[in-house]
Design a protein around this motif. Structure first.
Motif, PDB file in Angstrom:
ATOM      1  N   UNK A   1      37.684  39.747  53.198  1.00  0.00           N
ATOM      2  CA  UNK A   1      37.344  38.445  52.608  1.00  0.00           C
ATOM      3  C   UNK A   1      35.986  38.495  51.929  1.00  0.00           C
ATOM      4  N   UNK A   2      35.006  39.161  52.523  1.00  0.00           N
ATOM      5  CA  UNK A   2      33.686  39.271  51.908  1.00  0.00           C
ATOM      6  C   UNK A   2      33.726  40.099  50.632  1.00  0.00           C
TER       7      UNK A   2
ATOM      8  N   UNK B   1      36.322  40.486  48.669  1.00  0.00           N
ATOM      9  CA  UNK B   1      37.033  39.689  47.669  1.00  0.00           C
ATOM     10  C   UNK B   1      36.122  38.626  47.088  1.00  0.00           C
ATOM     11  N   UNK B   2      35.319  37.975  47.919  1.00  0.00           N
ATOM     12  CA  UNK B   2      34.419  36.932  47.446  1.00  0.00           C
ATOM     13  C   UNK B   2      33.355  37.515  46.511  1.00  0.00           C
ATOM     14  N   UNK B   3      32.814  38.686  46.861  1.00  0.00           N
ATOM     15  CA  UNK B   3      31.809  39.323  46.003  1.00  0.00           C
ATOM     16  C   UNK B   3      32.415  39.769  44.670  1.00  0.00           C
ATOM     17  N   UNK B   4      33.640  40.275  44.711  1.00  0.00           N
ATOM     18  CA  UNK B   4      34.319  40.750  43.502  1.00  0.00           C
ATOM     19  C   UNK B   4      34.615  39.573  42.580  1.00  0.00           C
ATOM     20  N   UNK B   5      35.012  38.441  43.141  1.00  0.00           N
ATOM     21  CA  UNK B   5      35.372  37.260  42.362  1.00  0.00           C
ATOM     22  C   UNK B   5      34.136  36.670  41.675  1.00  0.00           C
ATOM     23  N   UNK B   6      32.986  36.671  42.362  1.00  0.00           N
ATOM     24  CA  UNK B   6      31.754  36.116  41.803  1.00  0.00           C
ATOM     25  C   UNK B   6      31.168  36.999  40.706  1.00  0.00           C
ATOM     26  N   UNK B   7      31.210  38.301  40.922  1.00  0.00           N
ATOM     27  CA  UNK B   7      30.499  39.207  40.031  1.00  0.00           C
ATOM     28  C   UNK B   7      31.328  39.705  38.961  1.00  0.00           C
TER      29      UNK B   7
END
Length: 61
Positions: free
Chosen positions: A52-53, A55-61
């Motif tokens: 989940x972390x 995925x969240x970093x990939x989605x933001x950046x």
């Protein structure tokens, strides 16, 4: 040093009635199985958090 008499065990202190090794072996097997399942659950939970972390970093950046 001498031991105080208040800390001394009673004269009629109970002793274990039986030390059946099969009962102890069964209890050990049951507790070992529970710890394996607990470790598996912790591992799966940790992997889900990491995914989940990432995925969240990939989605933001």
């Amino acid at each position: 040093m001498t031991k105080p008499t208040e800390d001394a065990p009673e004269s009629g202190a109970a002793t274990p009635v039986s030390t059946d090794t099969s009962d102890m072996a069964t209890a050990a097997r049951k507790s070992a199985g529970k710890s394996v399942w607990m470790g598996t659950a912790v591992g799966i939970g940790s992997a889900a958090i990491v995914a989940a972390l990432l995925y969240a970093n990939k989605k933001r950046g």
